[in-house]
Write an enzyme that holds these catalytic residues in place. Structure first.
Site, PDB file in Angstrom:
ATOM      1  N   HIS A 137      -9.076   8.173  -2.167  1.00 27.74           N
ATOM      2  CA  HIS A 137      -8.413   8.843  -1.037  1.00 27.74           C
ATOM      3  C   HIS A 137      -8.810   8.193   0.295  1.00 27.74           C
ATOM      4  CE1 HIS A 137      -7.262  12.174  -3.737  1.00 27.74           C
ATOM      5  NE2 HIS A 137      -8.480  12.048  -4.219  1.00 27.74           N
ATOM      6  N   SER A 180      -2.442 -12.886  19.104  1.00 25.49           N
ATOM      7  CA  SER A 180      -1.585 -12.055  19.936  1.00 25.49           C
ATOM      8  C   SER A 180      -1.237 -12.811  21.204  1.00 25.49           C
ATOM      9  CB  SER A 180      -2.291 -10.735  20.283  1.00 25.49           C
ATOM     10  OG  SER A 180      -1.617 -10.042  21.314  1.00 25.49           O
TER      11      SER A 180
END
Length: 442
Positions: A141, A262
Site C-alpha cells: 500500500h 527542466s
C-alpha cells in the site's frame, strides 16, 4: 510508427520494401512447389525465381487504377517476366500471399522481441546478483512493511520476464503458419501438397485448416502476449519512478553529463525514460483491442481486419522492441543508493520488526490476540512520536520501537531483553535469499 520510438533493426522489417519482398518470397516458394509437383515447367519456374522483381513506384501507379494492392503487385512483377508470368500467383488468392507473407514478418519480428527479452533478463539478473543482499524496506500500500533486499525485488522481475519469454516462444509456434488453400480454403484449385511444400520452403507450418484467411485468433494471441509483457515492463518503470522520488531517492535513472531536466528549474533530474515507458505500454495494450475484434470476420472472410493490421502489427512490434531496449538501458545503468535504502528502512524507528516480535510471543504461551495488542500498542506510540518530530533512534543508536518494547512490563514478562533485541536482527530477513535465488536463476 514515428521515428522517435523506432529502432532500425525492427522498423526495417515493416517497410513497403520488406512487405513486398515477403510477398515475392511467398510467390516464388509457390512457384517452386508447383514445379516440384510437376504442374509447371521447371524452366519457367527457374526463370521466375531468378528474374521476378518489383518496383514500389510502379505498384503505386497500378494500384491507383486497380485499387487492389495485391493485383498491383502481381502486375508489377509480371512486367519483369516473359511468358512464364502466367504461372505467377497461379491457383492462389490474395490472402494466400498476404497472410503467409505477414507470418514471415511476424516470425522475424518476434525472433527479435525474444532476443530483446533475453537481453533484458540478463541485465536484471546481473543487477540482482550485484544487490543480492542490499537491504531495503518492502512496502505494501506504499507503506513500510518489513526488510527485504533489492536483489529479491529484481529476482521477482526476472521470474516474471521468464514467463513472458515462455509465452512469446509459444506464440511463435501459433503465428508461424502459412496457407495456400485458395479462395475459400477448400483446395479446389491446388492440392494440399502445394501448401505443404510452400510452407516447408518458407520455414512455416501449414495451417491445419483455413478459409480465405489465416484465423485471426493467432494474431490476437500475439497482440495480447505483447500487451501483457508491456504491462510488466510498465510495472518495472513505475517502481523506478517511485524510487527516484525525492522523498524516497533509493534509485534513479542514469543522468548523463550535459543532460537537462527542466527548462525552468536547473536542479531537476526527472525519470523521463521510465515515464516514457509507461506511455508506450499504454499504446501497446491499446493494440490488443483491434486484434481481438478482428477475430470475428464475416463467414470465410471480410477485410475489416486489414486496415487495423496495417496500423497495429508494425506499431506493436516496433514499439515493443523500442520499449524493451529502453527498459534494458534503465536497468543496466540504474544508479542505486544502498545508504538511502538503509536510511528509509530505519525511517519508522524499528516498526518494520513488529511481526517478528508478534510471532515470538505465542512461542512463550501468549495468545495471538494479547500478542497483537502488546505489539501494536507500542507501535502506535512510535507513530505518535514520529509525527511529533522525535528522533527515530536514541543517543546509542537504538530505535524508538526497541526502547518502548524494552520498557513494556507486560512484554518483559514473556520475553527477556536478549530475546527482544534478537527480534531486531536483519539477518533473520535475509536467511533465505540464497535459496530463493537458486529457485529463480537455476
Amino acid at each position: 510508427m514515428i521515428d522517435r520510438y523506432s529502432r532500425e533493426e525492427m522498423s526495417s522489417k515493416w517497410t513497403y520494401q520488406a512487405k513486398y519482398q515477403a510477398w515475392l518470397d511467398v510467390e516464388k516458394a509457390v512457384v517452386k512447389a508447383w514445379a516440384r509437383l510437376g504442374k509447371i515447367p521447371q524452366d519457367d519456374a527457374d526463370k521466375i525465381v531468378k528474374n521476378a522483381s518489383f518496383d514500389i513506384k510502379r505498384i503505386d501507379e497500378i494500384e491507383a487504377v486497380t485499387r487492389h494492392d495485391l493485383i498491383a503487385f502481381t502486375t508489377s512483377v509480371s512486367e519483369t517476366l516473359g511468358d512464364e508470368s502466367r504461372w505467377f500467383h497461379y491457383g492462389m488468392t490474395s490472402s494466400d500471399t498476404i497472410d503467409t507473407a505477414v507470418a514471415l514478418q511476424m516470425k522475424d519480428s518476434l525472433e527479435l522481441i525474444i532476443k530483446d527479452v533475453k537481453m533484458l533478463m540478463e541485465s536484471i539478473k546481473k543487477r540482482a546478483q550485484e544487490h543480492k543482499m542490499t537491504l531495503m524496506v518492502g512496502r505494501s500500500h506504499g507503506i513500510h512493511g518489513e526488510p527485504i533486499t533489492f536483489g529479491l525485488v529484481l529476482a521477482v522481475w526476472y521470474d516474471e520476464m521468464a514467463r513472458h519469454l515462455e509465452n512469446l516462444e509459444q506464440t511463435m509456434v501459433v503465428i508461424s503458419v502459412g496457407q495456400v488453400s485458395g479462395a475459400m480454403g477448400n483446395f479446389a484449385h491446388a492440392p494440399l501438397e502445394l501448401e505443404e511444400y510452400t510452407c516447408q520452403e518458407l520455414g512455416l507450418k501449414p495451417a491445419p485448416a483455413s478459409n480465405q484467411v489465416i484465423q485471426r485468433d493467432r494474431y490476437a494471441r500475439l497482440a495480447t502476449t505483447l500487451a501483457l509483457m508491456a504491462s510488466t515492463i510498465e510495472k518495472f518503470a513505475v517502481q523506478v519512478r517511485h524510487w527516484q522520488r525525492t522523498e524516497v531517492y533509493e534509485c534513479e535513472e542514469y543522468f548523463a553529463k550535459g543532460q537537462k531536466g527542466s527548462s525552468a528549474m536547473p536542479h531537476k533530474r526527472n525519470p523521463i525514460l521510465t515515464e516514457n515507458i509507461t506511455g508506450l505500454a499504454r499504446m501497446i495494450r491499446a493494440y490488443a483491442m483491434p486484434a481481438m475484434e478482428n477475430v470475428a470476420l464475416w463467414h470465410e472472410r471480410d477485410i475489416s481486419h486489414s486496415s487495423t493490421e496495417r496500423f497495429w502489427l508494425p506499431d506493436a512490434f516496433i514499439t515493443s522492441d523500442f520499449m524493451l531496449h529502453r527498459m534494458n538501458n534503465v536497468i543496466a545503468n540504474l544508479t542505486v543508493y544502498p545508504e538511502n535504502m538503509m536510511r528509509n528502512l530505519n525511517l519508522t524507528g524499528g516498526l518494520v520488526f513488529s511481526q517478528r516480535v508478534l510471532l515470538e510471543l505465542p512461542l512463550q504461551g501468549v495468545s495471538r490476540e494479547d500478542a497483537y495488542r502488546i505489539v501494536q500498542r507500542n507501535a502506535m506510540k512510535v507513530w505518535e512520536e514520529i509525527q511529533q518530530g522525535k528522533a527515530t533512534t536514541n543517543e546509542k543508536g537504538e530505535s524508538l520501537y526497541l526502547n518502548h518494547l524494552l520498557a513494556d512490563e507486560e512484554l518483559r514478562s514473556s520475553l527477556n531483553e536478549e530475546q527482544i533485541r534478537e527480534c531486531f536482527n536483519y539477518d533473520y530477513y535475509t536467511k533465505n535469499v540464497d535459496a530463493i535465488f537458486n529457485r529463480v536463476f537455476n
